[in-house]
Design a protein around this motif. Structure first.
Motif, PDB file in Angstrom:
ATOM      1  N   GLY A 156       0.760  -1.233   0.000  1.00 21.02           N
ATOM      2  CA  GLY A 156       0.000   0.000   0.000  1.00 21.02           C
ATOM      3  C   GLY A 156       0.795   1.289   0.000  1.00 21.02           C
ATOM      4  O   GLY A 156       0.213   2.372  -0.019  1.00 21.02           O
ATOM      5  N   GLY A 157       2.093   1.215   0.033  1.00 19.43           N
ATOM      6  CA  GLY A 157       2.882   2.434   0.009  1.00 19.43           C
ATOM      7  C   GLY A 157       2.827   3.103  -1.358  1.00 19.43           C
ATOM      8  O   GLY A 157       2.243   2.573  -2.309  1.00 19.43           O
ATOM      9  N   GLY A 158       3.426   4.272  -1.445  1.00 23.06           N
ATOM     10  CA  GLY A 158       3.455   4.971  -2.723  1.00 23.06           C
ATOM     11  C   GLY A 158       3.827   6.428  -2.567  1.00 23.06           C
ATOM     12  O   GLY A 158       4.299   6.857  -1.503  1.00 23.06           O
ATOM     13  N   LEU A 159       3.586   7.165  -3.626  1.00 25.81           N
ATOM     14  CA  LEU A 159       3.881   8.599  -3.661  1.00 25.81           C
ATOM     15  C   LEU A 159       2.571   9.371  -3.613  1.00 25.81           C
ATOM     16  O   LEU A 159       1.632   9.073  -4.362  1.00 25.81           O
ATOM     17  CB  LEU A 159       4.634   8.936  -4.946  1.00 25.81           C
ATOM     18  CG  LEU A 159       4.879  10.422  -5.248  1.00 25.81           C
ATOM     19  CD1 LEU A 159       5.781  11.040  -4.187  1.00 25.81           C
ATOM     20  CD2 LEU A 159       5.480  10.568  -6.643  1.00 25.81           C
ATOM     21  N   VAL A 160       2.519  10.357  -2.738  1.00 23.55           N
ATOM     22  CA  VAL A 160       1.305  11.156  -2.595  1.00 23.55           C
ATOM     23  C   VAL A 160       1.702  12.594  -2.292  1.00 23.55           C
ATOM     24  O   VAL A 160       2.770  12.848  -1.723  1.00 23.55           O
ATOM     25  CB  VAL A 160       0.412  10.571  -1.474  1.00 23.55           C
ATOM     26  CG1 VAL A 160       1.098  10.674  -0.129  1.00 23.55           C
ATOM     27  CG2 VAL A 160      -0.954  11.221  -1.460  1.00 23.55           C
ATOM     28  N   GLN A 161       0.848  13.518  -2.682  1.00 23.52           N
ATOM     29  CA  GLN A 161       1.105  14.922  -2.367  1.00 23.52           C
ATOM     30  C   GLN A 161       0.724  15.225  -0.930  1.00 23.52           C
ATOM     31  O   GLN A 161      -0.123  14.545  -0.335  1.00 23.52           O
ATOM     32  CB  GLN A 161       0.312  15.818  -3.305  1.00 23.52           C
ATOM     33  CG  GLN A 161       0.836  15.828  -4.739  1.00 23.52           C
ATOM     34  CD  GLN A 161       0.138  16.863  -5.597  1.00 23.52           C
ATOM     35  OE1 GLN A 161      -1.028  17.191  -5.368  1.00 23.52           O
ATOM     36  NE2 GLN A 161       0.835  17.373  -6.594  1.00 23.52           N
ATOM     37  N   ALA A 162       1.331  16.261  -0.389  1.00 18.68           N
ATOM     38  CA  ALA A 162       1.001  16.688   0.965  1.00 18.68           C
ATOM     39  C   ALA A 162      -0.498  16.947   1.071  1.00 18.68           C
ATOM     40  O   ALA A 162      -1.109  17.536   0.169  1.00 18.68           O
ATOM     41  CB  ALA A 162       1.786  17.938   1.326  1.00 18.68           C
ATOM     42  N   GLY A 163      -1.078  16.483   2.177  1.00 18.28           N
ATOM     43  CA  GLY A 163      -2.514  16.611   2.373  1.00 18.28           C
ATOM     44  C   GLY A 163      -3.297  15.411   1.885  1.00 18.28           C
ATOM     45  O   GLY A 163      -4.494  15.289   2.177  1.00 18.28           O
ATOM     46  N   VAL A 201       6.756   5.079   1.715  1.00 20.13           N
ATOM     47  CA  VAL A 201       5.763   6.143   1.626  1.00 20.13           C
ATOM     48  C   VAL A 201       6.513   7.446   1.381  1.00 20.13           C
ATOM     49  O   VAL A 201       7.393   7.812   2.163  1.00 20.13           O
ATOM     50  CB  VAL A 201       4.923   6.244   2.915  1.00 20.13           C
ATOM     51  CG1 VAL A 201       4.047   7.496   2.887  1.00 20.13           C
ATOM     52  CG2 VAL A 201       4.076   4.994   3.085  1.00 20.13           C
ATOM     53  N   THR A 202       6.174   8.123   0.301  1.00 21.69           N
ATOM     54  CA  THR A 202       6.809   9.380  -0.033  1.00 21.69           C
ATOM     55  C   THR A 202       5.741  10.452  -0.186  1.00 21.69           C
ATOM     56  O   THR A 202       4.784  10.271  -0.958  1.00 21.69           O
ATOM     57  CB  THR A 202       7.615   9.271  -1.334  1.00 21.69           C
ATOM     58  OG1 THR A 202       8.588   8.234  -1.197  1.00 21.69           O
ATOM     59  CG2 THR A 202       8.326  10.586  -1.635  1.00 21.69           C
ATOM     60  N   VAL A 203       5.900  11.535   0.572  1.00 26.90           N
ATOM     61  CA  VAL A 203       4.941  12.630   0.532  1.00 26.90           C
ATOM     62  C   VAL A 203       5.651  13.848  -0.045  1.00 26.90           C
ATOM     63  O   VAL A 203       6.619  14.347   0.536  1.00 26.90           O
ATOM     64  CB  VAL A 203       4.386  12.939   1.930  1.00 26.90           C
ATOM     65  CG1 VAL A 203       3.309  14.022   1.837  1.00 26.90           C
ATOM     66  CG2 VAL A 203       3.822  11.681   2.573  1.00 26.90           C
ATOM     67  N   SER A 204       5.170  14.307  -1.163  1.00 30.94           N
ATOM     68  CA  SER A 204       5.790  15.464  -1.816  1.00 30.94           C
ATOM     69  C   SER A 204       5.124  16.751  -1.350  1.00 30.94           C
ATOM     70  O   SER A 204       3.930  16.785  -1.040  1.00 30.94           O
ATOM     71  CB  SER A 204       5.674  15.333  -3.326  1.00 30.94           C
ATOM     72  OG  SER A 204       4.314  15.329  -3.720  1.00 30.94           O
ATOM     73  N   SER A 205       5.913  17.814  -1.321  1.00 31.98           N
ATOM     74  CA  SER A 205       5.386  19.106  -0.851  1.00 31.98           C
ATOM     75  C   SER A 205       4.792  19.912  -1.993  1.00 31.98           C
ATOM     76  O   SER A 205       4.914  19.582  -3.144  1.00 31.98           O
ATOM     77  CB  SER A 205       6.505  19.904  -0.177  1.00 31.98           C
ATOM     78  OG  SER A 205       7.573  20.073  -1.063  1.00 31.98           O
TER      79      SER A 205
END
Length: 124
Positions: A8-15, A120-124
């Motif tokens: 379930g991990g992945g890349l998502v934007q902040a918020g 899990v990577t959260v981009s700003s």
């Protein structure tokens, strides 16, 4: 032996939101706890949330209270981590862990079983 497999991990934007899953298999102890930990680059592995499987009681790290929710499906021996309002500082490899204990502990050294981790990577 207990085997744990995360997904379930992945890349998502902040918020944004993500949901992690951890499926447990093998011979689970009579009393055990399960937890999620995370480790960011250059940092120590830190406790995120844990559950006492028998009682269902949970414990959250202060940094994720009101944003992350831990749940479980007893029939599937699976736990979930719903992560909302994600922040860039939540970026890490997230690990599922289990321990033959009767109470929740936050030290990773006390957990015997670990999954392979999911990024899990959260981009700003």
């Amino acid at each position: 032996q207990v085997q744990l497999v995360e997904s379930g991990g992945g890349l998502v934007q902040a918020g944004g939101s993500l949901r992690l899953s951890c499926a447990a298999s093998g011979r689970t102890p009579t009393r055990y706890v399960m937890g999620w930990f995370r480790q960011a680059p250059g940092k120590e592995r830190e406790f995120v949330v844990g559950i006492d499987w028998s009682s269902g009681s949970t414990r959250y790290a202060d940094s994720v209270i009101d944003r992350f929710t831990f749940s479980r499906d007893n029939a599937k021996n699976t736990v979930y981590l719903q992560m909302n309002s994600l922040k860039p500082e939540d970026t890490a490899v997230y690990y599922c862990a289990a321990a033959n204990l009767a109470f929740i502990v936050t030290s990773p050294g006390q957990y015997e079983y670990w999954g392979q981790g999911t990024q899990v990577t959260v981009s700003s």
